[in-house]
Design a protein around this motif. Structure first.
Motif, PDB file in Angstrom:
ATOM      1  N   SER A   1     -66.910 -13.251 -11.973  1.00  0.00           N
ATOM      2  CA  SER A   1     -67.566 -11.942 -11.922  1.00  0.00           C
ATOM      3  C   SER A   1     -66.561 -10.796 -11.956  1.00  0.00           C
ATOM      4  O   SER A   1     -66.926  -9.656 -12.251  1.00  0.00           O
TER       5      SER A   1
ATOM      6  N   ASP B   1     -67.780  -1.166  -9.684  1.00  0.00           N
ATOM      7  CA  ASP B   1     -67.771  -2.217  -8.661  1.00  0.00           C
ATOM      8  C   ASP B   1     -68.822  -1.884  -7.604  1.00  0.00           C
ATOM      9  O   ASP B   1     -68.655  -0.934  -6.832  1.00  0.00           O
TER      10      ASP B   1
ATOM     11  N   LEU C   1     -74.651 -10.706 -10.424  1.00  0.00           N
ATOM     12  CA  LEU C   1     -74.699 -11.117 -11.833  1.00  0.00           C
ATOM     13  C   LEU C   1     -76.147 -11.270 -12.303  1.00  0.00           C
ATOM     14  O   LEU C   1     -76.492 -10.874 -13.423  1.00  0.00           O
TER      15      LEU C   1
ATOM     16  N   TYR D   1     -72.971  -2.697 -11.836  1.00  0.00           N
ATOM     17  CA  TYR D   1     -72.056  -3.719 -12.347  1.00  0.00           C
ATOM     18  C   TYR D   1     -72.100  -3.778 -13.870  1.00  0.00           C
ATOM     19  O   TYR D   1     -71.047  -3.887 -14.531  1.00  0.00           O
TER      20      TYR D   1
ATOM     21  N   THR E   1     -67.299 -18.280  -8.908  1.00  0.00           N
ATOM     22  CA  THR E   1     -68.207 -17.148  -9.144  1.00  0.00           C
ATOM     23  C   THR E   1     -67.544 -15.826  -8.782  1.00  0.00           C
ATOM     24  O   THR E   1     -67.750 -14.815  -9.463  1.00  0.00           O
ATOM     25  N   SER E   2     -66.733 -15.810  -7.729  1.00  0.00           N
ATOM     26  CA  SER E   2     -66.039 -14.572  -7.362  1.00  0.00           C
ATOM     27  C   SER E   2     -65.028 -14.183  -8.431  1.00  0.00           C
ATOM     28  O   SER E   2     -64.856 -13.003  -8.740  1.00  0.00           O
TER      29      SER E   2
ATOM     30  N   PRO F   1     -71.677 -12.324  -5.334  1.00  0.00           N
ATOM     31  CA  PRO F   1     -71.507 -12.068  -6.767  1.00  0.00           C
ATOM     32  C   PRO F   1     -72.547 -12.748  -7.647  1.00  0.00           C
ATOM     33  O   PRO F   1     -72.869 -12.234  -8.714  1.00  0.00           O
TER      34      PRO F   1
END
Length: 483
Positions: free
Chosen positions: A304, A117, A151, A112, A300-301, A147
């Motif tokens: 990210s 991805d 992160l 990431y 968060t989705s 995610p």
């Protein structure tokens, strides 16, 4: 004054943890330890093999025995915290042990951080420089984690500056999750009607926590910390919109670390209701909780940039087939029976699918029963009922999931420790799970497929028969006085 037996348990466990740390230094899940041994004999013949396995077995026996001896409760909550902390110290400075998943985390974070991805490509295709440290089965699979954890792993890669620094920061992240859980245990135990000293002991001193969540740096520690914190906010501030939004957000963050946490959410909604447990009140207060959860997942989705690709990654977590999962064990036994008559049923996918359908039905039944029970008790007792329902939901999830690894047992353990009076029925399998993995990450289930599958199936059938016995035929257990 502490009883001599408790003091003996404290230092026996500390000796066991130290031996486990020695085993990890001699032959743990070190970066150059791939590929894993093909047979137990090859592990024995590895450099320092006899010393590694001797320290590992002796350490595990001592740690499990010490934990088991005080399963009814440590002398005090403070004593439990101090002892669990002492046992953690040797494991905190040991190399990774018990599994190689932390290397997968590092490579997924690297993927990431370098613009790829992790839900679309495996770490090998992404070009992770540490791919040789990852267990071969997971090198070409997408990340099955949410995610938030991706992160966190990417942040560890960015700040760590290399593999060692990344591993250290991933372990720090896991310990932070455990510290959050540790803070939440006493008030949740009081809400669940059990002594805090027992709840703290059962979770924090559990050998699986030290070996797999601390030394192994599994992200389950982060999930549990967020999960318990979200439950605590819901229990302590029912009916308050701002608090319930926060509780939902914390639960949402737990889900976006590991999706398993989602099974607890409907039970948290029951604990969030203030006053009479009516449909209107449940819709109102549960709605605030759901709003916080959905907000956390969506934000968060989106932030990210990964969207919901992580949900698809969950389908690859079943690539590993082991008899430690009851549905998988039953599939193995059906295959063995088919081979006896010249057939090859390939039953594992079918038994896993049936188990997942059964899990969905069990979760619905558990929630309905918990809802009825919550309506039959006074509001102060509602958190205990809701927490117990959540604990049983996690038990069902672990038993009926297509895959089981030893650290999965910490999910239900965390909530069972808060609500259940009789401990042996769940402490015993947790103790047994501590012996499933070797320090280099080798799972002993790989070497015991047939006998393990037969044994697991027999245990499952026995449990079903005992459960199906008419109530009148069951001996009534004597009530224990509250402690």
């Amino acid at each position: 004054m502490t009883a001599p037996g408790a003091t003996l348990s404290r230092y026996a466990g500390l000796t066991g943890a130290t031996l486990l740390a020695v085993a990890a230094h001699l032959g743990g899940a070190l970066p150059d330890a791939v590929p894993l041994g093909v047979t137990p004999l090859s592990i024995w013949r590895a450099p320092h093999g006899p010393a590694t396995l001797t320290c590992w077995l002796a350490g595990t026996v001592l740690l499990v025995a010490a934990w088991w001896s005080l399963r009814g409760g440590a002398p005090s909550t403070r004593w439990a915290y101090v002892t669990a902390g002492l046992w953690t110290l040797p494991l905190l400075v040991a190399p990774p042990m018990g599994s190689r998943d932390v290397y997968s985390y590092a490579c997924q974070g690297w993927t990431y951080a370098h613009g790829a991805d992790p839900y679309a490509v495996g770490v090998a295709a992404a070009g992770c420089p540490w791919v040789e440290t990852v267990a071969p089965i997971w090198r070409d699979t997408p990340a099955p984690y949410g995610p938030v954890f991706v992160l966190l792993a990417a942040l560890a890669v960015h700040l760590g500056g290399g593999l060692t620094g990344t591993l250290v920061l991933l372990r720090v992240t896991a310990v932070a999750g455990l510290l959050l859980a540790a803070l939440c245990l006493p008030p949740l135990a009081r809400a669940g009607g059990v002594p805090p000293r027992r709840a703290v002991w059962l979770l924090l001193a559990c050998p699986l926590v030290g070996v797999h969540l601390v030394a192994g740096a599994h992200n389950d520690a982060v999930m549990l910390g967020l999960l318990l914190c979200g439950l605590l906010v819901a229990v302590r501030r029912p009916g308050r919109p701002a608090a319930l939004l926060l509780a939902g957000a914390l639960l949402g963050l737990a889900v976006t670390v590991k999706a398993t946490a989602v099974v607890v959410v409907p039970f948290a909604a029951l604990a969030a209701v203030r006053g009479p447990n009516t449909v209107r009140a449940l819709s109102r207060d549960g709605g605030w909780l759901a709003g916080g959860l959905l907000g956390a997942v969506l934000v968060t989705s989106a932030l990210s940039g990964l969207g919901f690709g992580w949900i698809g990654g969950l389908t690859r977590s079943g690539d590993s087939e082991q008899w430690t999962s009851p549905p998988t064990a039953v599939g193995f036994v059906v295959d063995y029976a088919g081979e006896l008559v010249g057939r090859n049923p390939q039953a594992v996918p079918l038994t896993r699918a049936v188990a997942l359908l059964l899990l969905a039905a069990v979760l619905v039944v558990l929630w309905c029963r918990t809802l009825r029970a919550a309506r039959d008790v006074h509001p102060p007792e509602r958190p205990r009922v809701a927490l117990h329902g959540a604990a049983m939901a996690l038990v069902a999830t672990v038993v009926l999931s297509p895959v089981f690894h030893p650290w999965y047992a910490t999910w239900p353990l965390a909530l069972l420790a808060l609500t259940v009076t009789r401990t042996t029925w769940f402490v015993l399998p947790v103790a047994a799970a501590a012996f499933l993995a070797l320090p280099d990450g080798t799972n002993l289930a790989r070497f015991t497929k047939a006998p393990g599958a037969l044994t697991m199936t027999a245990l499952l059938l026995t449990a079903l028969l005992l459960t199906a016995r008419p109530r009148a035929a069951r001996p009534r257990a004597a009530r224990r006085p509250p402690r």
